[in-house]
Design an enzyme around this catalytic site. Structure first.
Site, short mmCIF file in Angstrom:
data_model
loop_
_atom_site.label_atom_id
_atom_site.label_comp_id
_atom_site.label_asym_id
_atom_site.label_seq_id
_atom_site.Cartn_x
_atom_site.Cartn_y
_atom_site.Cartn_z
N HIS A 80 0.83 -1.20 0.00
CA HIS A 80 0.00 0.00 0.00
C HIS A 80 0.87 1.26 0.00
O HIS A 80 0.69 2.16 -0.84
CB HIS A 80 -0.91 -0.01 1.23
N GLU A 81 1.80 1.32 0.93
CA GLU A 81 2.63 2.52 1.04
C GLU A 81 3.55 2.67 -0.17
O GLU A 81 3.84 3.79 -0.59
CB GLU A 81 3.43 2.50 2.34
N HIS A 97 1.68 4.42 -2.84
CA HIS A 97 1.77 5.87 -2.67
C HIS A 97 3.11 6.38 -3.18
O HIS A 97 3.19 7.42 -3.85
CB HIS A 97 1.64 6.24 -1.18
N HIS A 124 3.24 6.74 -6.80
CA HIS A 124 2.48 7.92 -7.23
C HIS A 124 3.41 9.14 -7.24
O HIS A 124 3.32 10.01 -8.12
CB HIS A 124 1.30 8.13 -6.29
#
Length: 700
Positions: A482-483, A486, A489
């Site tokens: 998940h991180e 990010h 991104h």
């Protein structure tokens, strides 16, 4: 505690001139005492730059106004990035005292900019004639962001109301800093020391190792320590056969921020909510939620609550079915008690073992931190063509932090990535991504044109004993993916303006790249390659792999109830007027929706840091679910293509989601990738909450 103040007004060059590896900060040359004077000097310099822009006698243009604003305050941004990284990931008494001082001071600084009439007039002039300027989509988005930023911070208000709004913002900044520090203090100060073998009943070897390591970290030469770090408390609640100790630990975990005394957060919550209401009213909104949502995909509190309640009913029904199954196990074992919150994880683990014939202890040896990091990088290379290479002996902000170069298919350096994976008492709980430097292509005052992103991930995994590998739970592995989603991104950003780079998007869009990336963790070929036993190197047996995949929606009712109840309470707080007793409001909301007594909110109000440690996710915690609608539908595109690494879809994903940041409207970005807006049923199917008759539902 005495407030920390430094009289110096110079700036340590290491704070602003980053001469480390490939432009990394020289963390080893920065001292805590450098920050106070540096902030004062950098804010003064930023003030001068703003005044130069505002007093420019030339007609306002994108270059002399918007671009000038985008690159102004570079020194302040660099100092801030280093400071807030320390405040969250490696704090101490000096940093915490300074944080309580700097947070309101920074708010006051930016309020002064927002109230600069001459500056706003230049931005407003550009906004009024934007259609005649021949702007690109990105330029119009950037102009809109600046214009709305001024308006939403009171630029159109009369002077007295501007001054009141500035005072509110300053006070809120200080309250947010104190809220987070209180939670960290409660986490740091509580521990449960165990030494008797009977107290360790049921605890697997990996957890005992982590608890022994925690005991040494807390200055104990023997025994084991339960801490409130999620990487220890959750497995303890899952495996401990001592119900009395589970209850004791659970109650301490859920009481963070509500223990009375100096670290109690309830007065802070009440004051924060009151100030947010006043802030919204000054800006012409009926509620703080209406103010926050005006700039999002959801748009209105009604749209958010409709989504949350539609999911709530399904999740609650599923959770009650799950509770009944757990109660059956309690009865089987001769227990004479209802399923309470400190029981759920323990009996759910037993039920999972019975239903799918595997346990967390059987799975964990196959999930080495090192291998899961490699899996993250491998997926990124296969989807997006980037390669990560670790560089050794490069100073970071803590010895545990690792540094990686990110290069594209041609070998060009495109980003730097730092991974900070282990829990420590100087780090706040949770996991997050942030940046020291955002990507952009603008010319800077130092003669450089553009900058590469410098991104970091922070997690709180249990640190193993020396010489032992770090083993993760499946939830830990998802967190890491998940991180890193990010982080991608930020690292894949390809925009011109820094304000719309990477995660500079609407709050309810920002979780799409991270939640979507989680899907690749459980792609069979990834698990087959990287889920290997830490001792033998053998891949996870196919039978176990199939069980893990079959159990993906196990306990979905519990997880969704935990989350949705928190989001509903967040919305209730921010759609009402002033709140007399926050805990009474929380209780009223939970009673109204029929919260099962066996489950608690994922984040109870006194330690709800997403919402009260700053206002990033205030009236916005729902955004994880809003993005989940997007991410489930987005991954379905790969499933429809028949290949989790389909190159056509991967290229569309990179070009329209991960690389564009906030340079285009999020709905337009999503439709450019998917060809349509998302189907909410994909999210319900992902959670295992869709009813059979709904599986053929039309697109929404």
């Amino acid at each position: 505690m005495k407030e920390f103040r430094m009289p110096q007004l110079h700036i340590n060059p290491a704070l602003i001139d980053w001469t480390g590896h490939e432009g990394l900060p020289r963390f080893d040359l920065v001292k805590d005492e450098d920050f106070a004077g540096a902030f004062d000097a950098a804010m003064a310099k930023h003030d001068a730059e703003i005044n130069d822009i505002a007093s420019d006698p030339r007609e306002p243009t994108m270059e002399n106004t918007i671009i000038a604003l985008e690159i102004a305050g570079d020194e302040l941004s660099r100092i801030s990035a280093l400071f807030w990284n320390k405040a969250g990931a490696h704090t101490n008494d000096v940093i915490q005292a300074l944080e309580r001082e700097i947070a309101p001071k920074m708010s006051r600084h930016y309020s002064k900019i927002a109230m600069n009439e001459a500056l706003f007039k230049r931005v407003d002039d550009l906004w009024e004639k934007r259609e005649s300027l021949g702007l690109t989509v990105e330029e119009e988005r950037v102009l809109e962001r600046h214009w709305k930023g001024f308006v939403r911070t009171g630029a159109k208000l009369p002077k007295p109301e501007q001054e009141r709004l500035a005072a509110i913002n300053e006070k809120l900044a200080g309250l947010g800093a104190k809220f987070g520090q209180n939670v960290l203090a409660d986490e740091k100060n509580w521990q449960l020391h165990l030494s008797d073998e009977a107290e360790l009943a049921g605890l697997p070897a990996f957890l005992r190792d982590a608890m022994a390591s925690a005991a040494r970290d807390h200055g104990r030469e023997d025994g084991y320590v339960v801490t409130l770090s999620r990487s220890i408390i959750e497995p303890f609640l899952t495996f401990s056969e001592r119900r009395d100790l589970r209850e004791q630990a659970f109650k301490a975990w859920t009481a963070r921020g509500a223990n009375g005394g100096e670290t109690d957060n309830l007065a802070i919550v009440k004051e924060t909510l009151g100030l947010r209401v006043e802030r919204a009213k000054l800006l012409g909104y009926d509620s703080f939620a209406a103010f926050k949502l005006d700039n999002t995909m959801a748009k209105t509190p009604e749209a958010v609550n409709d989504l949350l309640m539609a999911v709530w009913e399904k999740a609650r029904n599923r959770a009650l079915e799950e509770e009944a199954s757990l109660a059956g196990l309690v009865a089987e074992e001769g227990g004479n008690h209802e399923v309470m919150p400190w029981d759920w994880r323990f009996y759910a683990e037993r039920l999972r073992h019975r239903t799918f014939n595997f346990s967390e202890t059987e799975l964990k040896p196959y999930l080495q931190l090192e291998k899961v990091i490699q899996a993250c990088f491998d997926v990124a290379e296969r989807l997006f063509g980037i390669r990560a290479t670790e560089v050794r002996d490069v100073p970071a902000y803590h010895p545990d932090v690792r540094v990686f170069e990110i290069r594209d298919e041609e070998g060009a350096l495109t980003a730097l990535f730092l991974g900070d994976y282990f829990a420590r008492s100087s780090k706040r709980s949770g996991a997050w991504m942030s940046s020291f430097q955002s990507q952009h292509r603008l010319p800077l005052k130092n003669g450089k044109k553009g900058e590469i992103p410098i991104i970091y991930n922070v997690c709180n995994f249990a640190k193993p004993a020396a010489g032992r590998p770090a083993l993760l739970s499946l939830d830990d592995a998802r967190t890491l993916f998940h991180e890193f989603g990010h982080a991608l991104h930020g690292m894949l950003s390809k925009v011109t303006y820094p304000s719309v780079a990477g995660t500079g998007v609407a709050r309810d869009f920002v979780e799409l790249p991270s939640q979507l990336y989680e899907h690749w963790l459980t792609v069979p070929e990834i698990l087959e390659k990287y889920a290997v036993h830490y001792e033998t190197g053998e891949p996870m047996p196919k039978e176990l792999l199939e069980k893990v995949l079959a159990a993906r929606t196990f306990n979905a009712g519990f997880a969704t109830v935990e989350f949705t109840s928190s989001a509903l309470v967040d919305m209730a707080f921010h759609t009402r007027g002033e709140v007399g007793d926050p805990m009474q409001v929380q209780a009223e909301v939970l009673d109204k929706i029929g919260m099962p007594q066996s489950i608690v909110m994922r984040h109870a109000t006194p330690h709800f840091q997403h919402v009260f440690s700053g206002d990033g996710y205030s009236a916005g915690y729902y955004s994880y679910m809003w993005s989940e609608v997007l991410d489930a539908d987005a991954f379905a595109a790969f499933e429809e293509a028949g290949d989790a690494f389909d190159p056509v879809m991967a290229r569309k994903l990179k070009n329209n989601i991960y690389s564009v940041g906030g340079s285009v409207d999020p709905e337009d970005a999503y439709k450019a990738f998917r060809g349509k807006l998302p189907d909410p049923q994909a999210m319900l199917r992902k959670k295992g909450l869709a009813m059979v008759e709904e599986l053929s539902g039309s697109d929404a």
